[in-house]
Each structure stands twice: as C-alpha cells, then as structure tokens.
Design a protein around this motif. Sequence first.
Motif, PDB file in Angstrom:
ATOM      1  N   ARG A  13      11.430   0.967   9.108  1.00  0.00           N
ATOM      2  CA  ARG A  13      12.661   1.086   8.311  1.00  0.00           C
ATOM      3  C   ARG A  13      13.445  -0.227   8.313  1.00  0.00           C
ATOM      4  N   HIS A  17      14.016  -2.759   5.127  1.00  0.00           N
ATOM      5  CA  HIS A  17      15.357  -3.158   4.683  1.00  0.00           C
ATOM      6  C   HIS A  17      15.447  -4.673   4.544  1.00  0.00           C
ATOM      7  N   THR A  22      10.292  -0.561   0.634  1.00  0.00           N
ATOM      8  CA  THR A  22       9.912   0.514   1.545  1.00  0.00           C
ATOM      9  C   THR A  22       8.498   0.238   2.034  1.00  0.00           C
TER      10      THR A  22
END
Length: 153
Positions: A13, A17, A22
């Motif tokens: 994750r 970011h 993703t």
Amino acid sequence: PTVLSSHHTILVRFIGHCHGTTCPKDRAFTIDELGTVEPLGVYHWMVLQVHGKEDPTPDDNPAHGRSSTLTYCKKSISHCMPKLGFLWNKITGVGNPARSKAVNDIISKVRAMETAGHGKESPANRPAKKPDFKQEVGIRATWTSTGATGTPA
C-alpha cells in the motif's frame, strides 16, 4: 507467515502510494526499489493515513487513524527495509527511513492529540453489544458452576 504477509500488505500500500498506482498484493520489491524510499515519503503517507490528506492544517485532528496504527505501519515498513537495524542518517541519506525523526515525530504528535481527546476514538472504548454481553454472562456462569467465583480468597 501471517505476520510477514501483513507487513508486506502495508508495504505494498505504501509503495503503491509513492508511485501513484496500485500494486498487486503479491508484488515483490527489489533491494534497489526499497533503497529509494525516503523518510519524507513515509511521513507524508502516515499523515495521509491519519488525517485523510497529505497537507493538514495545524487545526486538523487525526480523525482517520490512531497512533497505534502508525506504529504498526512503521514496524511493517521497517521490517521490509534492507537496512533494517540502522537509524536513518539524514546527512548520508542511508539507513532505515521508517526509523527517522520525522516518522517518530508524527507518531508522537498523533499520540499527544489522542491524549488531549482530539484524535480518532479508540475502538476499545465502545459500549458492549448484546453478543458481547451474552458471551460475558456465559463465561461467568461457567465460573460459578465450577466453583470459581472471581472474588479473592
């Protein structure tokens, strides 16, 4: 294996970011990729986790996350870094970016805001729900039927 995968999930994750995309959950990162992680990237991502935006004003409260969440995120990112045991050295730009002053400062700031009553409410401080109450009554009934009263001798 479960702990490692939960650390990896947070790392995926975070890196996603940083790259504005993703990443697949099973994505493996090279040492070179992890070596590009900077403390400010970790800091800004953590601010986003608790404030819901990367540039909160001084009046914004951490309504989206708690210091315990940030501490776990720090642990997860740190666990996956190539220089795991080293503090971040801002002069040389090497070490573990999750162990930088900026990251520790945001965790401390959020903890202080929680203590002052301005953070996200703890999930532990909730009223008992009916299933919880029934389970507690069942446990206490078992204690009394076996002779354990729960009172000191």
